[in-house]
Scaffold this active site. Structure first.
Site, mmCIF file in Angstrom:
data_model
loop_
_atom_site.group_PDB
_atom_site.id
_atom_site.type_symbol
_atom_site.label_atom_id
_atom_site.label_comp_id
_atom_site.label_asym_id
_atom_site.label_seq_id
_atom_site.Cartn_x
_atom_site.Cartn_y
_atom_site.Cartn_z
ATOM 1 N N ASP A 174 8.579 38.766 95.420
ATOM 2 C CA ASP A 174 8.112 37.388 95.587
ATOM 3 C C ASP A 174 7.920 36.734 94.214
ATOM 4 O O ASP A 174 7.288 37.331 93.330
ATOM 5 C CB ASP A 174 6.790 37.376 96.351
ATOM 6 C CG ASP A 174 6.230 35.975 96.496
ATOM 7 O OD1 ASP A 174 6.732 35.222 97.343
ATOM 8 O OD2 ASP A 174 5.300 35.644 95.733
ATOM 9 N N PRO A 175 8.452 35.513 94.013
ATOM 10 C CA PRO A 175 8.326 34.874 92.693
ATOM 11 C C PRO A 175 6.883 34.693 92.249
ATOM 12 O O PRO A 175 6.577 34.835 91.051
ATOM 13 C CB PRO A 175 9.021 33.518 92.895
ATOM 14 C CG PRO A 175 9.973 33.744 94.015
ATOM 15 C CD PRO A 175 9.299 34.731 94.923
ATOM 16 N N TYR A 195 32.710 39.209 89.977
ATOM 17 C CA TYR A 195 31.775 39.504 88.884
ATOM 18 C C TYR A 195 31.666 38.307 87.947
ATOM 19 O O TYR A 195 30.553 37.838 87.646
ATOM 20 C CB TYR A 195 32.253 40.732 88.110
ATOM 21 C CG TYR A 195 31.514 40.961 86.816
ATOM 22 C CD1 TYR A 195 30.249 41.551 86.825
ATOM 23 C CD2 TYR A 195 32.064 40.579 85.592
ATOM 24 C CE1 TYR A 195 29.560 41.756 85.637
ATOM 25 C CE2 TYR A 195 31.379 40.780 84.406
ATOM 26 C CZ TYR A 195 30.126 41.371 84.424
ATOM 27 O OH TYR A 195 29.440 41.560 83.251
ATOM 28 N N LYS A 224 28.377 35.887 87.341
ATOM 29 C CA LYS A 224 27.755 35.850 86.013
ATOM 30 C C LYS A 224 27.691 34.422 85.483
ATOM 31 O O LYS A 224 26.684 33.998 84.908
ATOM 32 C CB LYS A 224 28.524 36.744 85.045
ATOM 33 C CG LYS A 224 28.319 38.230 85.247
ATOM 34 C CD LYS A 224 26.893 38.680 84.936
ATOM 35 C CE LYS A 224 26.580 38.645 83.456
ATOM 36 N NZ LYS A 224 25.214 39.157 83.171
#
Length: 315
Positions: free
Chosen positions: A58-59, A142, A146
């Site tokens: 959880d942030p 990928y 990114k």
């Protein structure tokens, strides 16, 4: 933050190849370090460790943990080659978004150094030295994920939520990289090579910009304090080296007897195309940084580390 305590640097992905090197550089610089990864390290570094999944926590809870640890700078060294669009998004984008949500709840503007990848540019034309103004055209899951993570950091910086910078790193070698990437695969084959059971190495006719992971760590250290924000900064040697030459250096470092290694040329079949090279002028100017570890030394140290059964953990 506790009164009198020196602010700490949180290294996310602390048990991975890059995270270990970054932690070591920070410790040498006498910076307090809080390591963060899903699993505890077998070789502890830094002052404190938090075992958690940064993509799922959880942030609000993550923000509280970072505040309690006195963190004012974060290095995101998480990620790696994973399979599938969904897993790449989880590791390279959703984790970054979760981290940004946590830092947005933290008082002040936390310094965030995001370690990106040269693959965010996509395939480069032969002879190109990509500058930071080169338009990214990623073609793999990928690379796309990114780039999305890097863009999220830059967007949050423009919105005043964090004080972010993105270091776009090239392919890595060196002791911490002894079991990852293409060269790591070559190391694993060379360990058991004998004339009776030779290593069959397929080497593409490619040229790549390779950097010792310790040099990347020094660039990260510089970026934690440099007065640059909201920018992408290339970190590499600025040289396109034949992959076959790097393999030759590894074979020489391994000291394998004649007949123990068989090399076979093959077309390029990889995620990175047949050419990578970056312009590192911005890193020199804005970070005061230059690579210092020469490739022969890096490759030898890479082999020596593999002989010490140096284990690589997942970040």
């Amino acid at each position: 933050m506790t009164a009198g305590r020196e602010p700490a640097v949180a290294v996310f992905g602390a048990t991975g190849c890059v995270g270990r090197a970054v932690t070591a550089a920070l410790v040498r610089a006498r910076r307090p370090v809080v390591g963060v990864a899903r699993h505890g390290p077998s070789h502890p570094g830094g002052d404190r460790f938090l075992a958690l999944d940064a993509a799922a926590v959880d942030p609000g809870e993550l923000s509280g943990l970072l505040r309690a640890a006195g963190v004012d700078t974060v290095v995101n060294a998480t990620g790696g080659w994973v399979t599938g669009e969904a897993e790449n998004k989880r590791v390279h984008l959703h984790l970054v978004e979760n981290l940004l949500a946590a830092l947005a709840r933290t008082p002040g503007r936390t310094r965030l150094v995001q370690i990106g990848s040269v693959h965010e540019y996509g395939p480069l034309p032969a002879g190109t030295a990509a500058s930071e103004t080169y338009g990214p055209r990623p073609e793999t899951a990928y690379a796309r994920s990114k780039l999305a993570g890097a863009d999220a950091v830059l967007r949050a910086t423009r919105e005043g939520l964090v004080d972010g910078v993105v270091l776009r790193a090239v392919n890595l070698c060196g002791p911490e990289a002894a079991d990852v990437g293409f060269l790591g695969a070559v190391v694993r084959q060379l360990r058991d090579a004998t004339p009776e059971r030779p290593a069959e190495l397929t080497v593409a006719q490619a040229h790549r910009d390779y950097l010792d992971v310790r040099d990347l760590a020094e660039a990260v250290l510089a970026a934690t304090a440099a007065p640059v924000t909201g920018q992408v900064i290339n970190v590499g040697r600025g040289e396109a080296v034949p992959v076959a030459h790097l393999v030759d250096l590894l074979v020489a470092a391994a000291g394998r007897p004649p007949g123990a290694v068989r090399l076979r040329a093959a077309p390029v079949d990889s995620r990175g195309g047949d050419w990578t090279r970056v312009d590192v002028g911005r890193a020199i100017r804005s970070l005061g940084w230059r690579p210092t570890v020469e490739l022969p030394e890096s490759i030898k140290d890479m082999w020596d580390a593999s002989r010490e059964d140096h284990s690589v953990e997942q970040s």
